[in-house]
Scaffold this motif. Structure first.
Motif, PDB file in Angstrom:
ATOM      1  N   PRO A  75       0.832  -1.207   0.000  1.00  0.00           N
ATOM      2  CA  PRO A  75       0.000   0.000   0.000  1.00  0.00           C
ATOM      3  C   PRO A  75       0.868   1.259   0.000  1.00  0.00           C
ATOM      4  O   PRO A  75       1.454   1.618   1.022  1.00  0.00           O
ATOM      5  CB  PRO A  75      -0.802  -0.125   1.306  1.00  0.00           C
ATOM      6  CG  PRO A  75       0.095  -0.915   2.209  1.00  0.00           C
ATOM      7  CD  PRO A  75       0.872  -1.859   1.323  1.00  0.00           C
ATOM      8  N   ALA A  76       0.933   1.949  -1.124  1.00  0.00           N
ATOM      9  CA  ALA A  76       1.887   3.050  -1.282  1.00  0.00           C
ATOM     10  C   ALA A  76       1.680   4.149  -0.254  1.00  0.00           C
ATOM     11  O   ALA A  76       2.648   4.653   0.327  1.00  0.00           O
ATOM     12  CB  ALA A  76       1.786   3.618  -2.697  1.00  0.00           C
ATOM     13  N   SER A  77       0.432   4.543  -0.028  1.00  0.00           N
ATOM     14  CA  SER A  77       0.209   5.661   0.900  1.00  0.00           C
ATOM     15  C   SER A  77       0.627   5.280   2.320  1.00  0.00           C
ATOM     16  O   SER A  77       1.229   6.094   3.034  1.00  0.00           O
ATOM     17  CB  SER A  77      -1.258   6.096   0.870  1.00  0.00           C
ATOM     18  OG  SER A  77      -2.118   5.048   1.254  1.00  0.00           O
ATOM     19  N   SER A  78       0.331   4.067   2.738  1.00  0.00           N
ATOM     20  CA  SER A  78       0.741   3.629   4.079  1.00  0.00           C
ATOM     21  C   SER A  78       2.257   3.575   4.188  1.00  0.00           C
ATOM     22  O   SER A  78       2.834   3.922   5.223  1.00  0.00           O
ATOM     23  CB  SER A  78       0.151   2.250   4.392  1.00  0.00           C
ATOM     24  OG  SER A  78      -1.247   2.294   4.430  1.00  0.00           O
ATOM     25  N   GLN A  79       2.916   3.152   3.102  1.00  0.00           N
ATOM     26  CA  GLN A  79       4.375   3.095   3.119  1.00  0.00           C
ATOM     27  C   GLN A  79       4.991   4.487   3.182  1.00  0.00           C
ATOM     28  O   GLN A  79       6.005   4.691   3.846  1.00  0.00           O
ATOM     29  CB  GLN A  79       4.876   2.343   1.888  1.00  0.00           C
ATOM     30  CG  GLN A  79       4.595   0.853   1.942  1.00  0.00           C
ATOM     31  CD  GLN A  79       4.907   0.160   0.630  1.00  0.00           C
ATOM     32  OE1 GLN A  79       4.476   0.590  -0.424  1.00  0.00           O
ATOM     33  NE2 GLN A  79       5.657  -0.927   0.690  1.00  0.00           N
ATOM     34  N   VAL A  80       4.369   5.458   2.499  1.00  0.00           N
ATOM     35  CA  VAL A  80       4.863   6.839   2.575  1.00  0.00           C
ATOM     36  C   VAL A  80       4.727   7.368   3.997  1.00  0.00           C
ATOM     37  O   VAL A  80       5.664   7.969   4.554  1.00  0.00           O
ATOM     38  CB  VAL A  80       4.106   7.743   1.587  1.00  0.00           C
ATOM     39  CG1 VAL A  80       4.436   9.216   1.850  1.00  0.00           C
ATOM     40  CG2 VAL A  80       4.467   7.384   0.147  1.00  0.00           C
ATOM     41  N   GLY A  81       3.561   7.155   4.613  1.00  0.00           N
ATOM     42  CA  GLY A  81       3.376   7.593   5.994  1.00  0.00           C
ATOM     43  C   GLY A  81       4.357   6.923   6.940  1.00  0.00           C
ATOM     44  O   GLY A  81       4.913   7.568   7.836  1.00  0.00           O
ATOM     45  N   PHE A  82       4.578   5.634   6.733  1.00  0.00           N
ATOM     46  CA  PHE A  82       5.543   4.899   7.540  1.00  0.00           C
ATOM     47  C   PHE A  82       6.946   5.458   7.343  1.00  0.00           C
ATOM     48  O   PHE A  82       7.696   5.678   8.304  1.00  0.00           O
ATOM     49  CB  PHE A  82       5.495   3.422   7.152  1.00  0.00           C
ATOM     50  CG  PHE A  82       6.414   2.544   7.938  1.00  0.00           C
ATOM     51  CD1 PHE A  82       6.040   2.035   9.166  1.00  0.00           C
ATOM     52  CD2 PHE A  82       7.669   2.200   7.439  1.00  0.00           C
ATOM     53  CE1 PHE A  82       6.881   1.208   9.891  1.00  0.00           C
ATOM     54  CE2 PHE A  82       8.529   1.376   8.146  1.00  0.00           C
ATOM     55  CZ  PHE A  82       8.133   0.876   9.375  1.00  0.00           C
ATOM     56  N   GLY A  83       7.306   5.721   6.067  1.00  0.00           N
ATOM     57  CA  GLY A  83       8.638   6.246   5.769  1.00  0.00           C
ATOM     58  C   GLY A  83       8.878   7.607   6.386  1.00  0.00           C
ATOM     59  O   GLY A  83       9.972   7.890   6.889  1.00  0.00           O
ATOM     60  N   ILE A  84       7.871   8.464   6.368  1.00  0.00           N
ATOM     61  CA  ILE A  84       8.029   9.791   6.978  1.00  0.00           C
ATOM     62  C   ILE A  84       8.203   9.657   8.485  1.00  0.00           C
ATOM     63  O   ILE A  84       8.997  10.380   9.105  1.00  0.00           O
ATOM     64  CB  ILE A  84       6.823  10.676   6.631  1.00  0.00           C
ATOM     65  CG1 ILE A  84       6.843  11.011   5.137  1.00  0.00           C
ATOM     66  CG2 ILE A  84       6.820  11.956   7.471  1.00  0.00           C
ATOM     67  CD1 ILE A  84       5.640  11.789   4.664  1.00  0.00           C
ATOM     68  N   GLY A  85       7.477   8.705   9.079  1.00  0.00           N
ATOM     69  CA  GLY A  85       7.675   8.447  10.504  1.00  0.00           C
ATOM     70  C   GLY A  85       9.088   7.994  10.802  1.00  0.00           C
ATOM     71  O   GLY A  85       9.678   8.390  11.809  1.00  0.00           O
ATOM     72  N   VAL A  86       9.660   7.174   9.922  1.00  0.00           N
ATOM     73  CA  VAL A  86      11.042   6.715  10.087  1.00  0.00           C
ATOM     74  C   VAL A  86      12.008   7.889   9.988  1.00  0.00           C
ATOM     75  O   VAL A  86      12.943   8.020  10.793  1.00  0.00           O
ATOM     76  CB  VAL A  86      11.382   5.647   9.025  1.00  0.00           C
ATOM     77  CG1 VAL A  86      12.876   5.337   9.020  1.00  0.00           C
ATOM     78  CG2 VAL A  86      10.588   4.368   9.279  1.00  0.00           C
ATOM     79  N   ILE A  87      11.792   8.748   9.010  1.00  0.00           N
ATOM     80  CA  ILE A  87      12.670   9.906   8.835  1.00  0.00           C
ATOM     81  C   ILE A  87      12.597  10.821  10.050  1.00  0.00           C
ATOM     82  O   ILE A  87      13.603  11.379  10.492  1.00  0.00           O
ATOM     83  CB  ILE A  87      12.281  10.670   7.556  1.00  0.00           C
ATOM     84  CG1 ILE A  87      12.587   9.807   6.321  1.00  0.00           C
ATOM     85  CG2 ILE A  87      13.014  12.002   7.457  1.00  0.00           C
ATOM     86  CD1 ILE A  87      12.028  10.357   5.034  1.00  0.00           C
ATOM     87  N   ARG A  88      11.420  10.964  10.612  1.00  0.00           N
ATOM     88  CA  ARG A  88      11.226  11.867  11.752  1.00  0.00           C
ATOM     89  C   ARG A  88      11.753  11.300  13.063  1.00  0.00           C
ATOM     90  O   ARG A  88      12.364  12.026  13.854  1.00  0.00           O
ATOM     91  CB  ARG A  88       9.729  12.183  11.901  1.00  0.00           C
ATOM     92  CG  ARG A  88       9.380  13.119  13.057  1.00  0.00           C
ATOM     93  CD  ARG A  88       9.962  14.491  12.846  1.00  0.00           C
ATOM     94  NE  ARG A  88       9.549  15.415  13.903  1.00  0.00           N
ATOM     95  CZ  ARG A  88       9.996  16.659  14.009  1.00  0.00           C
ATOM     96  NH1 ARG A  88      10.869  17.120  13.127  1.00  0.00           N
ATOM     97  NH2 ARG A  88       9.594  17.450  14.984  1.00  0.00           N
ATOM     98  N   ALA A  89      11.524   9.993  13.293  1.00  0.00           N
ATOM     99  CA  ALA A  89      11.845   9.443  14.615  1.00  0.00           C
ATOM    100  C   ALA A  89      12.318   8.000  14.552  1.00  0.00           C
ATOM    101  O   ALA A  89      12.056   7.217  15.462  1.00  0.00           O
ATOM    102  CB  ALA A  89      10.623   9.551  15.525  1.00  0.00           C
ATOM    103  N   GLY A  90      13.012   7.625  13.481  1.00  0.00           N
ATOM    104  CA  GLY A  90      13.552   6.284  13.389  1.00  0.00           C
ATOM    105  C   GLY A  90      12.481   5.223  13.172  1.00  0.00           C
ATOM    106  O   GLY A  90      11.327   5.524  12.857  1.00  0.00           O
ATOM    107  N   VAL A  91      12.857   3.968  13.374  1.00  0.00           N
ATOM    108  CA  VAL A  91      11.930   2.864  13.134  1.00  0.00           C
ATOM    109  C   VAL A  91      10.732   2.936  14.064  1.00  0.00           C
ATOM    110  O   VAL A  91       9.595   2.665  13.657  1.00  0.00           O
ATOM    111  CB  VAL A  91      12.666   1.512  13.289  1.00  0.00           C
ATOM    112  CG1 VAL A  91      11.690   0.351  13.136  1.00  0.00           C
ATOM    113  CG2 VAL A  91      13.780   1.390  12.260  1.00  0.00           C
ATOM    114  N   LEU A  92      10.944   3.314  15.319  1.00  0.00           N
ATOM    115  CA  LEU A  92       9.818   3.479  16.247  1.00  0.00           C
ATOM    116  C   LEU A  92       8.846   4.541  15.740  1.00  0.00           C
ATOM    117  O   LEU A  92       7.629   4.383  15.850  1.00  0.00           O
ATOM    118  CB  LEU A  92      10.324   3.851  17.640  1.00  0.00           C
ATOM    119  CG  LEU A  92      10.880   2.718  18.505  1.00  0.00           C
ATOM    120  CD1 LEU A  92      11.370   3.285  19.841  1.00  0.00           C
ATOM    121  CD2 LEU A  92       9.820   1.654  18.737  1.00  0.00           C
ATOM    122  N   GLY A  93       9.375   5.598  15.169  1.00  0.00           N
ATOM    123  CA  GLY A  93       8.513   6.628  14.601  1.00  0.00           C
ATOM    124  C   GLY A  93       7.677   6.094  13.459  1.00  0.00           C
ATOM    125  O   GLY A  93       6.502   6.455  13.299  1.00  0.00           O
ATOM    126  N   GLY A  94       8.267   5.215  12.644  1.00  0.00           N
ATOM    127  CA  GLY A  94       7.513   4.602  11.562  1.00  0.00           C
ATOM    128  C   GLY A  94       6.385   3.737  12.078  1.00  0.00           C
ATOM    129  O   GLY A  94       5.261   3.764  11.554  1.00  0.00           O
TER     130      GLY A  94
END
Length: 398
Positions: free
Chosen positions: A68-87
């Motif tokens: 799911p592209a949109s979910s992956q984008v949201g997950f990726g932005i969370g990773v960029i912001r706060a690492g894997v936990l953020g994702g």
């Protein structure tokens, strides 16, 4: 792309990511393209967590990978912001609202035995409209030339002629090979790199887990009698093979659970119709199916299983994205797979969606009205679903 150490994650940062993603999960109607617009407005323009170019690169990566592209984008932005936990926190916030709604609906469907209700038939007609709209949009983008139209046609014929559990896998693999042969020299524009806090070693670990589960789960399913392993394998494999967005998961899930009797065709299509009315990713339809089979625990298990491969892939691919995008042969294989996706979707559109919903001329007329509301008048999806349910109930009463 330069590897970086994980950023220092604070509780405050995680709560911030959770609250913002939850708000998006409660308000992001309209499907994956609309979701990307919401993300751009919130994360790029308003919060400035990621710049325009990096956001475009992240979207391109998620379009490249299955899932799911949109979910992956949201997950990726969370990773960029706060690492894997953020994702992980970002995923929970964006996904949980629709998961809860669909699990509750599944429990209601079982408790009140509404499978034969008129409004359920209306939701089946809504599914016809939604998938027809998806087919038109995807066919325009993914099969622009005769070669890719031919690949789509072959996928359509094969899927309808041999309806087995593994035909989709074979179709996708063959399409990838044909795409490699035909489009391996097709040029793609390069884009700037995106810096993310994941090491290549961690990426390799995630890819190893992804392929390990893809191989191990079917074996465990055959040698054990645990129903939860069979369900986890079905959802995990479906989530691993979806190119083209949430709508394409429909034929995979339908052929995984309906022929086996785990989910009735009526319940399957009713849930698919309701999934259009809730915000968030369409993949949460798996939560509904899991709850139909095994209550709320089944819903949670199905949600984890269907999203897990997508996130293992993005965590594994992010550190290597620049090199991947410069590989013309890999891009050619993807073009072939995307064309085959159109054929898979048309096959699912015919059976079970069309054959179960359009039973009389009045059904076709109602579908045409709903299609016009969605495509020409551009009304929100929840309006289409509500109109479909009310219309179905009225048609049943006359």
């Amino acid at each position: 792309m330069t590897d970086k150490k994980q950023p220092r994650v604070t509780f405050r940062t995680l709560i911030e990511v959770l609250l913002i993603s939850t708000r998006l999960g409660l308000t992001s109607f309209g499907g994956p393209i609309a979701h990307l617009g919401y993300f751009h407005q919130e994360y790029v323009r308003r919060r400035k967590w990621i710049d325009e170019k990096s956001y475009a690169d992240l979207v391109a990566l998620c379009q490249f990978l299955p899932g799911p592209a949109s979910s992956q984008v949201g997950f990726g932005i969370g990773v960029i912001r706060a690492g894997v936990l953020g994702g992980i926190v970002s995923f929970i916030g964006f996904t949980l609202p629709s998961v809860l709604v669909l699990i509750v609906f599944a429990l209601m469907l079982q408790s009140f035995d509404v499978a034969d209700a008129g409004w359920i038939h209306g939701l089946k007609i809504v599914a016809v409209v939604i998938v027809a709209h998806a087919i038109l949009g995807m066919a325009k983008n993914l099969t622009p030339d005769l070669k890719r139209k031919t690949i789509a046609l072959a996928a359509l014929v094969a899927t309808l002629m041999w309806q087995t559990a593994f035909i989709q896998v074979g179709v996708i693999l063959l399409a990838a090979f044909l795409g490699y042969l035909i489009f391996k020299e097709k040029k793609e524009d390069n884009q700037s790199s995106i810096v993310i806090p994941i090491s290549r070693r961690f990426g390799v670990i995630c890819l190893t887990i992804f392929f390990g589960l893809l191989i191990l789960l079917p074996i465990l399913r055959e040698v054990t009698s645990f129903a939860w392993i069979a369900a986890f394998d079905g959802f995990y494999r479906s989530g691993s093979l979806v190119f083209g967005g949430g709508h394409v998961v429909l034929p995979l899930l339908e052929r995984e659970f309906v022929p086996t009797g785990l989910v009735s065709e009526e319940a399957f299509l009713a849930g698919y119709g309701v999934a259009q009315a809730v915000p968030g990713p369409l993949f949460t339809f798996a939560a509904y199916l899991g709850a139909v089979m095994n209550g709320w625990t089944g819903g949670i298990l199905a949600t984890v299983a269907i999203f897990l491969p997508a996130f293992l892939l993005i965590l594994g691919a992010l550190p290597f994205w620049n090199a991947l995008r410069q590989n013309r042969k890999l891009n050619g294989a993807l073009l072939g797979v995307n064309a085959a996706v159109v054929g898979l979707l048309i096959a699912a559109f015919y059976q079970p969606i069309w054959t179960s919903a359009i039973l009389a001329p009045i059904d076709f007329a109602f579908a045409a009205v709903l299609f016009s509301m969605l495509v020409f008048w551009k009304l929100p999806p929840w309006v289409i679903v509500l109109t479909g349910a009310i219309g179905g109930a009225l048609l049943a009463s006359v």
